[in-house]
Design a protein around this motif. Structure first.
Motif, PDB file in Angstrom:
ATOM      1  N   TYR A 165     -32.873 -37.962   4.021  1.00 59.25           N
ATOM      2  CA  TYR A 165     -33.985 -37.229   4.615  1.00 59.25           C
ATOM      3  C   TYR A 165     -34.561 -36.272   3.588  1.00 59.25           C
ATOM      4  N   ARG A 166     -35.879 -36.337   3.406  1.00 61.94           N
ATOM      5  CA  ARG A 166     -36.579 -35.489   2.446  1.00 61.94           C
ATOM      6  C   ARG A 166     -37.670 -34.704   3.166  1.00 61.94           C
ATOM      7  N   ASP A 167     -38.018 -33.573   2.600  1.00 58.46           N
ATOM      8  CA  ASP A 167     -39.122 -32.808   3.181  1.00 58.46           C
ATOM      9  C   ASP A 167     -40.449 -33.398   2.700  1.00 58.46           C
ATOM     10  N   ASP A 168     -41.551 -32.812   3.100  1.00 62.41           N
ATOM     11  CA  ASP A 168     -42.877 -33.332   2.754  1.00 62.41           C
ATOM     12  C   ASP A 168     -43.141 -33.348   1.254  1.00 62.41           C
ATOM     13  N   ALA A 169     -42.463 -32.474   0.525  1.00 65.76           N
ATOM     14  CA  ALA A 169     -42.616 -32.430  -0.933  1.00 65.76           C
ATOM     15  C   ALA A 169     -41.685 -33.405  -1.648  1.00 65.76           C
TER      16      ALA A 169
ATOM     17  N   GLY B  23     -26.260 -32.081   0.950  1.00 65.69           N
ATOM     18  CA  GLY B  23     -27.535 -31.400   1.080  1.00 65.69           C
ATOM     19  C   GLY B  23     -27.640 -30.324   0.037  1.00 65.69           C
TER      20      GLY B  23
ATOM     21  N   SER C 219     -27.869 -23.683   0.276  1.00 68.09           N
ATOM     22  CA  SER C 219     -28.784 -22.892   1.093  1.00 68.09           C
ATOM     23  C   SER C 219     -28.091 -21.623   1.554  1.00 68.09           C
TER      24      SER C 219
ATOM     25  N   LYS D  79     -38.297 -33.260  -1.489  1.00 68.39           N
ATOM     26  CA  LYS D  79     -37.001 -32.634  -1.780  1.00 68.39           C
ATOM     27  C   LYS D  79     -35.945 -33.166  -0.822  1.00 68.39           C
TER      28      LYS D  79
ATOM     29  N   MET E 235     -33.179 -33.103   1.598  1.00 72.17           N
ATOM     30  CA  MET E 235     -32.727 -32.071   2.525  1.00 72.17           C
ATOM     31  C   MET E 235     -31.379 -32.419   3.162  1.00 72.17           C
ATOM     32  N   HIS E 236     -31.083 -33.721   3.291  1.00 71.70           N
ATOM     33  CA  HIS E 236     -29.833 -34.170   3.919  1.00 71.70           C
ATOM     34  C   HIS E 236     -29.665 -35.642   3.586  1.00 71.70           C
TER      35      HIS E 236
END
Length: 142
Positions: free
Chosen positions: A40-44, A62, A65, A46, A48-49
């Motif tokens: 799973y990646r963010d919109d950019a 991940g 954080s 990156k 994330m998980h």
């Protein structure tokens, strides 16, 4: 008492955090032999998980954080070591060891035969987590 564990593929899954989770993903898949289950990646873009399978086992990784669950985790470099390690059962520890050496990972315990059975080695990944790969299988009858 009956077991509280759910009858599923893997009842225990460990999680690790990384400053560079993309680099960790490459080491875990290309060198250690894990397979991407879900990433799973963010919109950019990156990471994330990620959920990575290894036989019937799984790990989750991940980014480091200071929020949510990540706030309770510590990087090995921040505590001067590790508080837990991962042991993965492999069919050919010699070949696995050779891939880790070729990838430039630090071997912290050399390839060896253990008194309790099995052949194994331990290495440190790029961010300090300790991994052991070997043939010892505690589920195999002695």
């Amino acid at each position: 008492m009956t077991s509280p564990a759910k009858a599923t593929k893997a009842s225990v899954v460990t999680a690790l955090s990384y400053r560079d989770p993309d680099r960790a993903l490459r080491i875990l898949t290309d060198t250690f032999g894990f397979a991407e289950h879900s990433v799973y990646r963010d919109d950019a873009g990156k990471l994330m998980h990620a959920e990575l399978s290894f036989g019937n086992g799984m790990i989750m990784i991940g980014p480091v954080s200071d929020k949510g669950f990540g706030a309770m985790m510590r990087e090995p470099s921040k505590i001067g070591g590790v508080t837990a390690t991962v042991y993965a059962i492999v069919t050919d520890p010699d070949a696995h060891h050779a891939r880790s050496v070729a990838a430039g990972l630090e071997i912290v315990m050399p390839l060896r035969d253990e008194f309790y059975g099995g052949r194994e080695y331990s290495c440190r990944d790029a961010e300090g987590h300790i991994w052991t790969f070997g043939t010892y299988d505690p589920w195999t009858p002695k």
